[in-house]
Scaffold this motif. Structure first.
Motif, PDB file in Angstrom:
ATOM      1  N   GLN A  15       0.981  -1.453   0.010  1.00 56.47           N
ATOM      2  CA  GLN A  15      -0.055  -0.030  -0.025  1.00 56.47           C
ATOM      3  C   GLN A  15       0.854   1.170   0.032  1.00 56.47           C
ATOM      4  O   GLN A  15       0.261   2.300  -0.455  1.00 56.47           O
ATOM      5  CB  GLN A  15      -0.932   0.019   1.297  1.00 56.47           C
ATOM      6  CG  GLN A  15      -0.282   0.029   2.678  1.00 56.47           C
ATOM      7  CD  GLN A  15      -1.253  -0.364   3.638  1.00 56.47           C
ATOM      8  OE1 GLN A  15      -1.928  -1.399   3.471  1.00 56.47           O
ATOM      9  NE2 GLN A  15      -1.243   0.155   4.513  1.00 56.47           N
ATOM     10  N   ILE A  48       1.252   3.118  -3.508  1.00 54.54           N
ATOM     11  CA  ILE A  48       0.153   3.676  -4.216  1.00 54.54           C
ATOM     12  C   ILE A  48       0.444   5.061  -4.997  1.00 54.54           C
ATOM     13  O   ILE A  48      -0.062   5.195  -6.260  1.00 54.54           O
ATOM     14  CB  ILE A  48      -1.104   3.986  -3.054  1.00 54.54           C
ATOM     15  CG1 ILE A  48      -1.684   2.484  -2.988  1.00 54.54           C
ATOM     16  CG2 ILE A  48      -2.289   4.604  -3.946  1.00 54.54           C
ATOM     17  CD1 ILE A  48      -2.986   2.412  -1.820  1.00 54.54           C
ATOM     18  N   MET A  74      -5.586   6.644   1.090  1.00 58.16           N
ATOM     19  CA  MET A  74      -5.372   5.361   1.732  1.00 58.16           C
ATOM     20  C   MET A  74      -4.975   5.564   3.393  1.00 58.16           C
ATOM     21  O   MET A  74      -5.559   4.963   4.015  1.00 58.16           O
ATOM     22  CB  MET A  74      -4.139   4.814   0.966  1.00 58.16           C
ATOM     23  CG  MET A  74      -3.387   3.367   1.637  1.00 58.16           C
ATOM     24  SD  MET A  74      -2.658   3.406   2.889  1.00 58.16           S
ATOM     25  CE  MET A  74      -1.105   4.246   2.496  1.00 58.16           C
ATOM     26  N   TYR A 100      -7.727  -3.959  -4.049  1.00 57.43           N
ATOM     27  CA  TYR A 100      -6.673  -4.175  -4.988  1.00 57.43           C
ATOM     28  C   TYR A 100      -7.306  -4.575  -6.429  1.00 57.43           C
ATOM     29  O   TYR A 100      -6.743  -4.261  -7.661  1.00 57.43           O
ATOM     30  CB  TYR A 100      -5.576  -5.050  -4.644  1.00 57.43           C
ATOM     31  CG  TYR A 100      -4.516  -4.385  -3.737  1.00 57.43           C
ATOM     32  CD1 TYR A 100      -3.682  -3.262  -3.865  1.00 57.43           C
ATOM     33  CD2 TYR A 100      -4.629  -4.759  -2.450  1.00 57.43           C
ATOM     34  CE1 TYR A 100      -2.925  -2.820  -3.202  1.00 57.43           C
ATOM     35  CE2 TYR A 100      -3.616  -4.066  -1.298  1.00 57.43           C
ATOM     36  CZ  TYR A 100      -2.740  -3.213  -1.817  1.00 57.43           C
ATOM     37  OH  TYR A 100      -1.666  -2.611  -1.199  1.00 57.43           O
ATOM     38  N   ALA A 111      -7.806   3.396  -3.620  1.00 60.31           N
ATOM     39  CA  ALA A 111      -6.930   3.608  -2.249  1.00 60.31           C
ATOM     40  C   ALA A 111      -7.601   3.641  -1.072  1.00 60.31           C
ATOM     41  O   ALA A 111      -7.158   3.198  -0.042  1.00 60.31           O
ATOM     42  CB  ALA A 111      -6.219   4.998  -2.514  1.00 60.31           C
ATOM     43  N   ILE A 161      -8.429   0.202   0.299  1.00 59.41           N
ATOM     44  CA  ILE A 161      -7.215  -0.436   0.567  1.00 59.41           C
ATOM     45  C   ILE A 161      -6.970   0.028   2.144  1.00 59.41           C
ATOM     46  O   ILE A 161      -6.426  -0.654   2.991  1.00 59.41           O
ATOM     47  CB  ILE A 161      -6.152  -0.311  -0.393  1.00 59.41           C
ATOM     48  CG1 ILE A 161      -6.343  -1.119  -1.694  1.00 59.41           C
ATOM     49  CG2 ILE A 161      -4.780  -0.527   0.128  1.00 59.41           C
ATOM     50  CD1 ILE A 161      -5.449  -0.425  -2.817  1.00 59.41           C
ATOM     51  N   GLY A 197      -5.966  -1.619   5.767  1.00 60.91           N
ATOM     52  CA  GLY A 197      -4.480  -1.134   5.991  1.00 60.91           C
ATOM     53  C   GLY A 197      -4.035  -1.262   7.385  1.00 60.91           C
ATOM     54  O   GLY A 197      -2.739  -0.954   7.458  1.00 60.91           O
TER      55      GLY A 197
END
Length: 421
Positions: A245, A248, A270, A305, A322, A325, A329
């Motif tokens: 991640q 990105i 993200m 993803y 993002a 994700i 995360g």
């Protein structure tokens, strides 16, 4: 054993840990980042020479985890964490006066050693020590506070470097960390024995629940059982997977040809998702169990993803991908310590978790740069995204097996105690 007035002392410790994360925790995550370009230009070094400070920090932290767990358990925990956070502050401030790159490595080592006593091992230990109830929620909020602080310091340092220069900026953020974090550690962070107070939720459990919460393998017992290595493998999957991640922004600018501003927005989304993830994941673990937390992470990463791969043809999908994700995360920072506690118990948690974190940190540090090879060799990060989906899915499967084995060991242990009684 008493409570401290109307407010349980556990919540004072909780607030102190938040101050630790919004001070020292956030600053430490920003010691490179925005500083790379000005330092490299000023000192005439390469990017890799300067960023080596982060690798040195990670290595020093990993090798100190085991000693840190022993010291934190045997000494007055607030004093130990206070000294460690003060050392980190000094390490950051010194970065503003160095004239050669190798000098930065000294600060990297100082900050790394301090982080072993204030970071991934110390805070879960404190939470485990003080919270019989809502441990997942509490840990999630603390990690979320650190994620928020990291974003804010990133914005702040970008502005300060322009206005004051990179040297003064290091000193300013060090002073901020000193004020926010160090006093709280020395004054308020104590063990339940020091305060004369039971952990939060200890008086609300049935006799059976108390027996389960007090159950746990010792470090010596754990390393002899396959379930320990199954849990460890689960955590390592997250350690490597979470590194993807961080690419990105690079994916957005290099592979799908978007602007730097677009890449920064994707990275920010993200990070915002990670903040939400930290809090939601803790609640999920408390209400539905560790297996539900594993499933949540796998689902978010699969969707996130998956959308990121589609964004190769449709770049507009990159931003929502993002964010999704980010929702998964925080598996490494929140789910890993919680599954270790769930499967292996609380009895010798600090020693077991510190041992695991040595391997987790080292494999994460050494695998991070290799993720970039997907683009260097194949011209696309698609392989890295597929790898992340595979790792999170594997973590769900392997972690579920570990939870089942841990439950059997716990029940068997309680049955033996019942026979003895």
């Amino acid at each position: 054993m008493k409570r401290q007035g109307k407010l349980h002392y556990a919540w004072i410790v909780f607030i102190s840990c938040i101050f630790l994360k919004i001070g020292v925790g956030g600053v430490v995550y920003c010691i490179a980042g925005n500083f790379v370009t000005p330092v490299v230009q000023d000192l005439g070094c390469s990017v890799s020479q300067f960023t080596m400070v982060v690798s040195i920090e990670a290595a020093a932290m990993a090798f100190m985890y085991s000693p840190a767990s022993k010291i934190l358990n045997r000494k007055k925990i607030g004093i130990v964490m206070g000294v460690a956070s003060l050392a980190q502050v000094i390490g950051v401030a010194l970065m503003g006066v160095y004239r050669t790159v190798p000098m930065f490595y000294i600060s990297g080592a100082i900050i790394g050693i301090g982080s072993a006593f204030t970071g991934f091992v110390a805070v879960p230990m404190v939470v485990n020590m003080w919270f019989e109830k809502k441990a997942g929620t509490v840990l999630g909020i603390i990690i979320a506070a650190e994620n928020i602080a990291t974003i804010l310091y990133s914005l702040l340092t970008a502005e300060l470097i322009v206005r004051c220069g990179w040297r003064m900026t290091y000193i300013i953020i060090a002073v901020m960390a000193l004020i926010l974090s160090v006093p709280a550690m020395f004054i308020f962070v104590k063990s339940p024995a020091q305060v004369g107070c039971e952990p939060y939720g200890a008086g609300e459990k049935t006799e059976a629940a108390v027996a389960v919460s007090e159950w746990g393998l010792t470090k010596k017992e754990a390393v002899r059982r396959p379930v320990f290595y199954i849990v460890w493998l689960t955590c390592m999957c997250y350690s490597v997977g979470c590194g993807v991640q961080q690419y990105i922004a690079t994916f957005a600018t290099m592979e799908i040809g978007q602007s730097i501003a677009f890449g920064a927005r994707a990275a920010m989304c993200m990070s915002v998702g990670c903040i939400v993830s930290s809090m939601v994941l803790g609640v999920i673990n408390d209400k539905f169990g560790a297996k539900a937390g594993l499933a949540y992470g796998a689902l978010c990463i699969l969707l996130g993803y998956g959308c990121m791969i589609l964004s190769i043809q449709r770049p507009i999908l990159c931003i929502p991908a993002a964010l999704i994700i980010g929702f998964g995360g925080s598996m490494y920072t929140v789910q890993c310590p919680l599954i270790a506690r769930t499967v292996l118990g609380s009895r010798d948690y600090s020693s077991i978790w510190s041992l695991m974190m040595m391997g987790n940190s080292l494999i994460g540090a050494f695998s991070f740069s290799s993720i970039g090879l997907f683009y260097d060799k194949g011209g696309s990060y698609k392989g890295a995204f597929i790898m992340a989906i595979g790792l999170y899915t594997a973590a769900f499967v392997i972690g579920s097996v570990a939870i089942g084995r841990g439950r059997k060991i716990s029940v068997g242990s309680q049955d033996k105690k019942g026979v003895v009684a």
